[in-house]
Scaffold this motif. Structure first.
Motif, mmCIF file in Angstrom:
data_model
loop_
_atom_site.group_PDB
_atom_site.id
_atom_site.type_symbol
_atom_site.label_atom_id
_atom_site.label_comp_id
_atom_site.label_asym_id
_atom_site.label_seq_id
_atom_site.Cartn_x
_atom_site.Cartn_y
_atom_site.Cartn_z
ATOM 1 N N LEU A 62 0.816 -0.794 -0.220
ATOM 2 C CA LEU A 62 -0.092 -0.435 -0.126
ATOM 3 C C LEU A 62 0.831 0.913 -0.016
ATOM 4 C CD1 LEU A 62 -2.906 0.393 0.007
ATOM 5 C CD2 LEU A 62 -2.789 1.226 3.293
ATOM 6 N N CYS A 63 1.983 1.314 0.815
ATOM 7 C CA CYS A 63 2.550 2.562 0.736
ATOM 8 C C CYS A 63 3.511 2.752 -0.126
ATOM 9 C CB CYS A 63 3.760 2.509 1.963
ATOM 10 S SG CYS A 63 4.872 1.222 1.692
ATOM 11 N N GLN A 64 3.625 2.159 -1.009
ATOM 12 C CA GLN A 64 5.110 1.849 -2.330
ATOM 13 C C GLN A 64 3.269 2.776 -3.168
ATOM 14 O OE1 GLN A 64 6.731 -1.861 -3.831
ATOM 15 N NE2 GLN A 64 7.185 -1.901 -2.397
ATOM 16 N N ARG A 65 2.361 2.837 -2.856
ATOM 17 C CA ARG A 65 1.496 3.527 -3.902
ATOM 18 C C ARG A 65 0.725 5.008 -3.655
ATOM 19 N NH1 ARG A 65 -1.039 0.753 -7.704
ATOM 20 N NH2 ARG A 65 -0.797 -1.145 -8.219
ATOM 21 N N ASN A 68 -1.879 6.731 -1.732
ATOM 22 C CA ASN A 68 -2.207 6.084 -0.636
ATOM 23 C C ASN A 68 -2.046 6.719 0.735
ATOM 24 O OD1 ASN A 68 -4.191 3.941 -1.383
ATOM 25 N ND2 ASN A 68 -2.819 2.620 -2.613
ATOM 26 N N ILE A 69 -0.756 7.333 0.522
ATOM 27 C CA ILE A 69 -0.065 7.520 1.367
ATOM 28 C C ILE A 69 -0.537 9.097 2.332
ATOM 29 C CG2 ILE A 69 2.194 8.994 2.121
ATOM 30 C CD1 ILE A 69 3.126 6.441 0.850
ATOM 31 N N GLN A 70 -1.883 9.961 2.129
ATOM 32 C CA GLN A 70 -2.050 10.653 3.132
ATOM 33 C C GLN A 70 -3.070 9.579 3.597
ATOM 34 O OE1 GLN A 70 -1.504 13.581 3.336
ATOM 35 N NE2 GLN A 70 -2.929 13.687 4.918
ATOM 36 N N SER A 71 -3.834 8.717 3.283
ATOM 37 C CA SER A 71 -4.694 7.602 3.959
ATOM 38 C C SER A 71 -4.619 6.832 5.135
ATOM 39 C CB SER A 71 -5.743 6.900 2.991
ATOM 40 O OG SER A 71 -6.195 7.709 1.861
ATOM 41 N N ILE A 72 -3.257 6.614 4.521
ATOM 42 C CA ILE A 72 -2.157 5.911 5.930
ATOM 43 C C ILE A 72 -1.911 6.364 6.936
ATOM 44 C CG2 ILE A 72 0.146 4.816 6.419
ATOM 45 C CD1 ILE A 72 -0.312 3.463 3.476
ATOM 46 N N ALA A 105 11.002 5.286 3.761
ATOM 47 C CA ALA A 105 11.703 5.993 2.292
ATOM 48 C C ALA A 105 10.946 6.594 1.878
ATOM 49 C CB ALA A 105 11.799 4.388 1.791
ATOM 50 N N VAL A 106 9.860 6.875 1.929
ATOM 51 C CA VAL A 106 8.153 7.557 1.086
ATOM 52 C C VAL A 106 8.859 9.211 1.394
ATOM 53 C CG1 VAL A 106 6.428 8.569 0.310
ATOM 54 C CG2 VAL A 106 6.516 5.954 1.290
ATOM 55 N N SER A 107 8.770 9.766 2.062
ATOM 56 C CA SER A 107 10.004 11.060 1.931
ATOM 57 C C SER A 107 9.809 12.067 3.452
ATOM 58 C CB SER A 107 8.551 11.949 1.725
ATOM 59 O OG SER A 107 7.180 12.112 2.826
#
Length: 647
Positions: A62-65, A68-72, A105-107
């Motif tokens: 999920l977190c690779q998309r 979806n990040i904000q929802s997580i 690793a996203v931001s």
């Protein structure tokens, strides 16, 4: 796979794994009710380890998309998952560490959220369970990969690395944990293996930067670091040695004791011919991209991969082929050379005179009545490079190890066929090679700013660098980061050549138009500023007919410029043109005084409008504004004298 329904996943027919399917992730993007997050949370809260594993694997996907990040972030899913780092089931621990590593690793913003969600508490508990029990890693018998417990530690170290790099709060937590001593112990690759030693080294490189609390611990390990600086071997060894050199360079007391050893180690890293290495590896890559191994690449393409592709990738990571390992080692080399360039750049960058302009407030225009002194202005602009601005021992070591020449070799373009193969078949190496080129150019830019023309190889050598970079930019498509780094170096080299006008005698009007067109077509303000700066310097070197074209172009470009920083850089370069020659006829023909007064008003207006966005640049722009007012006054006086002489 089938869909995951709200509630317990069915263990058999419709969804034997219990994972949230890619189809359902896409449904969430399109706004379907519920979405996968609630299902994942239910799985994570289950007492059943298999269901927890399903939820964690779904979270990792999920977190690779990006969508979806904000929802997580908005959910409680991270707060629920984090304690599972110390779950009694080792499989769950491993999956949790992997999912949180992917997420971290996203931001920077995500890392801040992870710290807010108290990831550090279970993370530190987990790490202490390793370091307090004399743990040593082992290898799986079926392959050369780490066992699960060791890989969990590796993932946890990477989470610490990402968090400490992104937020000072995480760094403070780490400082308080007393883990640093044990992390240094993990640099012993003979005990802990290369994978762990390198990951810990990367983490320590981040932790040791501007961290006095860490310095107090690291300084006690001088002999260990010295031994690691002297190791030789394959590209993994090169990577570890380079990381240690970087750690030492972050600690002032250690760098003082080991300066020559550090520069020698970094020089050995950048001496390796990466072009030859990449030529060899591309000859082994399968031409079909889908068949080619992809090591540790997390990008949009991976985020959109099918479930079958994802399964194949995980298999390749767990059971790497000989080619996979070769690619991984080449990636280590490229990263090591990039880090070497960055460390050298930091070592060779003189400390800024902080605080010089802190009290430089918006003064009244009364100050502007002082006559404009063009010689003083040129000196203020930093265009006269009189001598080394770095300590003699650093300059001597740079020359002794031919660092400038080696960096220039690393900054060269790859053969076109090699670039194409990498771009199509091995994007990870392609990206790392581009990063290496950018960091090499930026390091050369810093060296150019702080070393003498003689130490850099002489005026002719510097001119050839300027010429080569210009040809590369105009003849091949370059990404914005590379163009910015290249034009920054071109600008720095040109500053050294202000006393060598004879080198520019062959510059034609067509050559000049290439640069002018480069400015017109440039969308990035920093690159425009570099081009405009170069035009200012060329205005001091070229013949009058070309200088007139430069003045006309710079005036017109500056009048159209919206970015106040670029505007100020352009005006600064424009004033440089008149530092050695008043060009009275050009001033008269192009109505320079009237346009300069108009630009003075524009600069003042834009400074007021963009003041809050300027930050540290404000004082520099304020200096340009003051100098411009004086410059206009100076031009008016000179023009009066000129007109009287004509009459």
């Amino acid at each position: 796979m089938g869909k995951t329904k709200k509630g317990k996943p069915k263990p058999h027919k419709s969804n034997p794994t219990g994972l949230v399917s890619m189809r359902e992730l896409e449904m969430d993007e399109n706004g379907s009710t519920g979405g996968p997050i609630n299902s994942i949370i239910e799985q994570l809260q289950s007492v059943n380890s298999d269901e927890k594993m399903c939820g964690l694997q779904a979270l990792s996907t999920l977190c690779q998309r990006e969508y979806n990040i904000q929802s997580i972030v908005d959910s409680e899913i991270v707060r629920i998952a984090a304690p599972m780092l110390v779950d009694h089931d080792l499989n769950v621990r491993h999956a949790t560490a992997g999912a949180l590593r992917n997420f971290s690793a996203v931001s920077v913003e995500i890392c801040e959220n992870l710290v807010e969600q108290d990831v550090f508490t279970p993370l530190l508990i987990l790490l202490n369970q390793y370091v307090n029990n004399d743990w040593l890693p082992t290898k799986e018998k079926r392959s050369d990969t780490l066992d699960q417990k060791s890989d969990t530690f590796l993932q946890a170290v990477n989470i610490v690395w990402n968090l400490c790099e992104s937020t000072s709060v995480a760094l403070e937590y780490f400082n308080q944990s007393q883990l640093l001593q044990n992390f240094v112990r993990c640099l012993n690759y003979e005990l802990f293996g290369m994978d762990i030693a390198i990951s810990v080294g990367q983490c320590l490189l981040v932790i040791s930067e501007d961290n006095a609390a860490a310095w107090k611990v690291l300084i006690d390990h001088n002999s260990d670091f010295q031994n690691l600086l002297k190791i030789d071997g394959d590209f993994q060894i090169v990577m570890l040695r380079t990381l240690v050199a970087g750690i030492i360079s972050n600690v002032p007391a250690l760098l003082m004791q080991n300066l020559k050893l550090v520069i020698e180690a970094l020089s050995k890293t950048i001496e390796i011919n990466h072009r030859t290495v990449l030529n060899e590896i591309t000859s082994k890559l399968p031409l079909n991209e889908t068949d080619g191994p992809q090591i540790e690449v997390i990008d949009e393409e991976m985020a959109e991969e099918s479930e079958a592709d994802a399964s194949f990738r995980r298999f390749k990571e767990e059971c790497p082929t000989e080619l996979d390992n070769e690619i991984k080692n080449v990636a280590y080399l490229l990263s090591a050379q990039r880090i070497s360039s960055e460390v050298l750049s930091n070592i060779c960058t003189p400390e800024d005179d902080e605080g010089m302009d802190e009290d430089f407030d918006d003064k009244s225009d009364a100050e502007s009545v002082h006559d404009y002194d063009v010689t003083q202005q040129a000196q203020q602009n930093g265009n006269q490079v009189g001598g080394d601005k770095i300590p003699v021992e650093i300059a001597e070591a740079i020359k002794a190890h031919q660092v400038v020449e080696k960096l220039w070799a690393r900054a060269q373009l790859l053969p076109e066929n090699v670039q194409q193969i990498l771009a199509e078949c091995e994007k990870n190496l392609w990206k790392r090679q581009n990063s290496l080129r950018v960091s090499s150019l930026l390091c050369l830019h810093n060296l150019c700013n702080c070393m003498t023309i003689e130490d850099l190889g002489g005026a002719t050598a510097i001119y050839n660098v300027w010429l080569d970079l210009g040809q590369q930019i105009f003849q091949t498509h370059q990404d914005p980061a590379t163009v910015e780094a290249a034009t920054s170096l071109m600008r720095a080299t040109l500053d050294h050549l202000k006393k060598s006008p004879e080198l520019f005698e062959q510059v034609s009007e067509n050559d000049l138009h290439l640069i002018l067109d480069g400015v017109k077509d440039c969308e990035k303000s920093e690159v425009r500023a570099n081009w405009l700066r170069m035009l200012g310097t060329l205005g001091c070197l070229l013949k009058e007919n070309l200088v007139k074209k430069i003045v006309e172009f710079v005036l017109d470009a500056t009048l159209k410029e919206n970015d106040v920083w670029t505007l100020s850089e352009s005006l600064d370069s424009f004033m440089d043109i008149f530092s050695d020659n008043d060009w009275n006829q050009i001033v008269d023909d192009l109505n320079v005084i009237l346009k300069s007064r108009e630009l003075e008003k524009i600069l003042k207006t834009k400074m007021r409008q963009q003041k809050r966005e300027l930050g540290d640049r404000y004082s520099s722009i304020l200096t340009v504004r003051t100098n411009l007012t004086r410059f206009c006054k100076y031009l008016e006086n000179q023009q009066k004298i000129y007109m009287r002489s004509k009459n």
